[in-house]
Design a protein around this motif. Sequence first.
Motif, PDB file in Angstrom:
ATOM      1  N   THR A 179      58.035  38.691  48.551  1.00 24.79           N
ATOM      2  CA  THR A 179      59.442  38.785  48.168  1.00 24.79           C
ATOM      3  C   THR A 179      59.594  38.705  46.652  1.00 24.79           C
ATOM      4  O   THR A 179      58.684  38.280  45.930  1.00 24.79           O
ATOM      5  N   LEU A 180      60.763  39.092  46.193  1.00 32.42           N
ATOM      6  CA  LEU A 180      61.044  38.979  44.773  1.00 32.42           C
ATOM      7  C   LEU A 180      60.996  37.526  44.331  1.00 32.42           C
ATOM      8  O   LEU A 180      60.511  37.213  43.235  1.00 32.42           O
ATOM      9  N   GLN A 181      61.480  36.631  45.177  1.00 30.64           N
ATOM     10  CA  GLN A 181      61.468  35.217  44.820  1.00 30.64           C
ATOM     11  C   GLN A 181      60.036  34.710  44.684  1.00 30.64           C
ATOM     12  O   GLN A 181      59.731  33.893  43.808  1.00 30.64           O
ATOM     13  N   ALA A 182      59.150  35.178  45.539  1.00 28.41           N
ATOM     14  CA  ALA A 182      57.747  34.790  45.444  1.00 28.41           C
ATOM     15  C   ALA A 182      57.127  35.339  44.163  1.00 28.41           C
ATOM     16  O   ALA A 182      56.320  34.663  43.504  1.00 28.41           O
ATOM     17  N   MET A 183      57.493  36.565  43.803  1.00 24.99           N
ATOM     18  CA  MET A 183      56.931  37.175  42.607  1.00 24.99           C
ATOM     19  C   MET A 183      57.345  36.439  41.347  1.00 24.99           C
ATOM     20  O   MET A 183      56.717  36.590  40.308  1.00 24.99           O
ATOM     21  N   ALA A 184      58.390  35.647  41.394  1.00 26.87           N
ATOM     22  CA  ALA A 184      58.826  34.878  40.239  1.00 26.87           C
ATOM     23  C   ALA A 184      57.923  33.679  39.965  1.00 26.87           C
ATOM     24  O   ALA A 184      58.035  33.044  38.919  1.00 26.87           O
ATOM     25  N   LEU A 185      57.028  33.382  40.884  1.00 36.44           N
ATOM     26  CA  LEU A 185      56.089  32.279  40.714  1.00 36.44           C
ATOM     27  C   LEU A 185      54.804  32.809  40.094  1.00 36.44           C
ATOM     28  O   LEU A 185      54.193  33.734  40.639  1.00 36.44           O
ATOM     29  N   ARG A 186      54.343  32.225  39.002  1.00 36.78           N
ATOM     30  CA  ARG A 186      53.170  32.770  38.314  1.00 36.78           C
ATOM     31  C   ARG A 186      51.904  32.622  39.144  1.00 36.78           C
ATOM     32  O   ARG A 186      50.890  33.255  38.847  1.00 36.78           O
ATOM     33  N   SER A 187      51.946  31.807  40.196  1.00 39.84           N
ATOM     34  CA  SER A 187      50.779  31.652  41.066  1.00 39.84           C
ATOM     35  C   SER A 187      50.692  32.752  42.120  1.00 39.84           C
ATOM     36  O   SER A 187      49.685  32.859  42.813  1.00 39.84           O
ATOM     37  N   HIS A 188      51.733  33.581  42.249  1.00 35.69           N
ATOM     38  CA  HIS A 188      51.786  34.512  43.373  1.00 35.69           C
ATOM     39  C   HIS A 188      51.116  35.869  43.155  1.00 35.69           C
ATOM     40  O   HIS A 188      50.427  36.356  44.047  1.00 35.69           O
ATOM     41  N   PRO A 189      51.317  36.525  42.002  1.00 31.67           N
ATOM     42  CA  PRO A 189      50.762  37.883  41.878  1.00 31.67           C
ATOM     43  C   PRO A 189      49.247  37.926  42.053  1.00 31.67           C
ATOM     44  O   PRO A 189      48.532  36.995  41.690  1.00 31.67           O
ATOM     45  N   ASP A 190      48.793  39.043  42.609  1.00 32.49           N
ATOM     46  CA  ASP A 190      47.363  39.238  42.840  1.00 32.49           C
ATOM     47  C   ASP A 190      46.669  39.898  41.656  1.00 32.49           C
ATOM     48  O   ASP A 190      45.454  39.751  41.499  1.00 32.49           O
ATOM     49  N   TYR A 191      47.425  40.663  40.882  1.00 36.85           N
ATOM     50  CA  TYR A 191      46.847  41.418  39.781  1.00 36.85           C
ATOM     51  C   TYR A 191      47.641  41.166  38.500  1.00 36.85           C
ATOM     52  O   TYR A 191      48.874  41.062  38.541  1.00 36.85           O
ATOM     53  N   TRP A 192      46.925  41.127  37.388  1.00 33.22           N
ATOM     54  CA  TRP A 192      47.528  40.896  36.080  1.00 33.22           C
ATOM     55  C   TRP A 192      46.962  41.871  35.062  1.00 33.22           C
ATOM     56  O   TRP A 192      45.784  42.217  35.117  1.00 33.22           O
ATOM     57  N   GLY A 193      47.810  42.250  34.112  1.00 35.95           N
ATOM     58  CA  GLY A 193      47.330  43.006  32.971  1.00 35.95           C
ATOM     59  C   GLY A 193      46.854  42.066  31.877  1.00 35.95           C
ATOM     60  O   GLY A 193      46.913  40.838  32.027  1.00 35.95           O
ATOM     61  N   GLN A 194      46.390  42.663  30.776  1.00 36.53           N
ATOM     62  CA  GLN A 194      45.863  41.880  29.659  1.00 36.53           C
ATOM     63  C   GLN A 194      46.948  41.450  28.689  1.00 36.53           C
ATOM     64  O   GLN A 194      46.713  40.583  27.839  1.00 36.53           O
ATOM     65  N   GLY A 195      48.119  42.031  28.789  1.00 40.57           N
ATOM     66  CA  GLY A 195      49.229  41.615  27.952  1.00 40.57           C
ATOM     67  C   GLY A 195      49.432  42.492  26.733  1.00 40.57           C
ATOM     68  O   GLY A 195      48.500  43.134  26.240  1.00 40.57           O
ATOM     69  N   THR A 196      50.668  42.495  26.251  1.00 38.86           N
ATOM     70  CA  THR A 196      51.020  43.198  25.020  1.00 38.86           C
ATOM     71  C   THR A 196      51.917  42.284  24.193  1.00 38.86           C
ATOM     72  O   THR A 196      52.819  41.639  24.726  1.00 38.86           O
ATOM     73  N   GLN A 197      51.634  42.225  22.888  1.00 42.01           N
ATOM     74  CA  GLN A 197      52.342  41.292  22.013  1.00 42.01           C
ATOM     75  C   GLN A 197      53.688  41.870  21.604  1.00 42.01           C
ATOM     76  O   GLN A 197      53.776  43.030  21.161  1.00 42.01           O
TER      77      GLN A 197
END
Length: 124
Positions: free
Chosen positions: A101-119
């Motif tokens: 759910t969207l509410q679950a996605m708001a938790l940083r522990s929930h996503p399965d995949y992450w990017g490296q980030g952009t500043q």
Amino acid sequence: QVQLVESGGGLVQAGGSLRLSCAASGRTFSNHAMAWFRQAPGKERDFVAAINRSGDTIYADSMKGRFTISRDKVVNLVYLQMNNLEPEDTAVYYCAAGIGTLQAMALRSHPDYWGQGTQVTVSS
């Protein structure tokens, strides 16, 4: 190999705008919810916005009205349009993907995949 690659970050003056992009590859993400988080120096990674496969969205309170998340499922792209930027928006912005759910996605522990980030740096 699953990859999320963010782009579009940079230096902008307060009041300016930026559009971040996240390119997903390695699998089909059409059934995944996608989200943006951000992390400022010395702080925890915080939720920014999320969008589900139907196009429904949620935002952190401080981003409502200024940021807009969208996605193009055909080409596996997710966007974050950021307007009226403030120095407090300075952070590394991360793209994330997960099932739930969207509410679950708001938790940083929930996503399965992450990017490296952009500043993103906003000058006063």
